[in-house]
Design an enzyme around this catalytic site. Structure first.
Site, short mmCIF file in Angstrom:
data_model
loop_
_atom_site.label_atom_id
_atom_site.label_comp_id
_atom_site.label_asym_id
_atom_site.label_seq_id
_atom_site.Cartn_x
_atom_site.Cartn_y
_atom_site.Cartn_z
N GLU A 131 46.72 37.53 6.59
CA GLU A 131 47.45 37.43 7.85
C GLU A 131 46.62 37.90 9.04
OE1 GLU A 131 49.75 35.36 7.92
OE2 GLU A 131 51.57 36.53 8.28
N THR A 184 50.43 32.14 20.35
CA THR A 184 50.70 33.50 19.89
C THR A 184 50.15 34.51 20.89
OG1 THR A 184 50.42 32.61 17.68
CG2 THR A 184 50.58 34.99 17.84
P1 ADP Z 1 53.63 30.67 12.09
O1 ADP Z 1 53.91 30.70 13.56
O2 ADP Z 1 54.31 29.59 11.35
O3 ADP Z 1 53.89 32.01 11.47
P2 ADP Z 1 51.10 31.44 11.73
O4 ADP Z 1 51.11 32.39 12.85
O5 ADP Z 1 51.44 31.87 10.38
O6 ADP Z 1 52.12 30.32 12.02
O7 ADP Z 1 49.64 30.98 11.65
C1 ADP Z 1 49.09 29.78 11.91
C2 ADP Z 1 47.58 30.00 12.14
O8 ADP Z 1 46.89 30.37 10.96
C3 ADP Z 1 46.94 28.75 12.64
O9 ADP Z 1 46.02 29.09 13.63
C4 ADP Z 1 46.22 28.21 11.41
O10 ADP Z 1 45.09 27.46 11.75
C5 ADP Z 1 45.81 29.48 10.68
N1 ADP Z 1 45.68 29.29 9.23
C6 ADP Z 1 44.62 29.55 8.45
N2 ADP Z 1 44.86 29.26 7.16
C7 ADP Z 1 46.13 28.82 7.09
C8 ADP Z 1 46.95 28.38 6.03
N3 ADP Z 1 46.53 28.32 4.76
N4 ADP Z 1 48.22 28.01 6.33
C9 ADP Z 1 48.65 28.04 7.61
N5 ADP Z 1 47.92 28.45 8.66
C10 ADP Z 1 46.66 28.83 8.40
#
Ligand code: ADP
Length: 309
Positions: A131, A184
């Protein structure tokens, strides 16, 4: 199950920042999630060999699944390695824990294939390393509910102490994901670093009330407590139509509604599936005339978390 060489997983979406539980309270969904296949490989280390459904990097160091898996592998001696395939269904940047599903799935699957050397709390710590790649800081509020299921409360990071809270069986979530981008960085930049004492008092009153409501299965108390007086008033300006969508959900009978994660998804919690569906329709009726495209998810609370398929 000895000599298991591969494992296929359902890796659920999660709602973090549940109203008054900003940065501490998360909840696990059931009807939306990625699939992941993890298999042992004679080649040491982690390799991501396939990703469908999203344009994400295969490089181990650039994918949260790779980073989380590698942090687990670095902690022990393993004579073999792992290949990971990710079948993405949760859109990245939607606010329902897309990266967390991958980080949690990777460590859960590898731990299982290794014969479960690690506890849930240790797995949360490894998944948090993944994360950190997605958001710059390790946080547990999506990976904890993905791994543990139900509602989880991150009581402390040092030491890591994550509590599992009960979810009343008639509680359903509605999530609407408007297809608009909320960076974000912006969602973080608007936050204030100081809060007035009066607001803090309201917030911890609500959080205590919500926790009690979950234990007592007291839906009215849950409804009274699902209120965020600190972050939502500031962040919601980044989400077009937020106020109207929330109002429509409450008017339709939702127990409460708020921003999912850092947005742009908006969640509502309801008593009963029919109610959750009606709430979703009310939310849609706000975005449709605005010309905003959206996805909608209706889900009971997933009390198991990640599932082996
Ligand atoms: P959400 O808003 O759904 O929580 P996230 O904050 O979890 O989305 O994260 C998305 C970010 O993480 C994007 O920038 C994406 O490119 C990166 N990322 C890297 N690896 C992954 C993965 N396996 N799955 C999803 N996002 C990923």
């Amino acid at each position: 199950m000895e000599n298991m060489n591969e494992i296929r997983l359902f890796c659920p979406a999660t709602i973090a920042n549940v109203a008054c539980g900003f940065d501490v309270l998360g909840v696990c969904l059931d009807t939306v999630g990625d699939e992941m296949l993890i298999r042992k490989s004679p080649i040491k280390g982690i390799r991501i060999t396939k990703i469908t459904g999203a344009n994400l990097p295969l490089e181990t160091t650039k994918n949260v699944a790779g980073v989380a898996a590698q942090s687990l592998l670095d902690s022990l001696e393993c004579p073999y390695g792992f290949e990971i395939e990710i079948y993405k269904k949760i859109k990245a940047g939607s606010g329902i824990g897309s990266s967390a599903a991958s980080a949690a799935g990777a460590v859960f699957g590898i731990n299982h294939l290794l014969g479960s050397p690690y506890t849930q709390t240790q797995l949360i710590a490894f998944a948090m390393q993944g994360e950190a790649l997605a958001s710059g800081a390790p946080h547990a509020d999506n990976v904890a509910p993905a791994l543990m299921g139900g509602f989880t409360l991150v009581r402390s990071y040092t030491p890591l102490d994550v509590l599992s809270l009960p979810s009343p069986e008639h509680l359903f979530a509605t999530v609407i994901h408007p297809q608009i981008e909320v960076k974000t960085a912006d969602a973080r930049a608007v936050l204030k670093q100081q809060i007035p004492l009066a607001k803090a008092i309201q917030q911890w009153g609500n959080l205590g009330g919500l926790v009690s409501g979950l234990y007592e299965k007291d839906y009215d108390l849950i409804a009274r407590s699902l209120e965020d007086v600190i972050v939502e008033p500031i962040r919601s300006v980044l989400i077009p139509g937020f106020k109207e969508v929330k109002e429509a959900a409450l008017k339709q009978g939702a127990l409460g509604s708020g921003i999912s994660g850092s947005g742009p998804s908006i969640f509502a919690l309801s008593k009963g599936k029919e109610q959750a569906i009606a709430v979703g329709e009310a939310m849609q009726r706000v975005y449709t005339p605005m010309g905003v495209a959206f996805d909608i998810h209706i889900s009971r609370i997933n009390s198991e978390g990640i599932k082996i398929l």
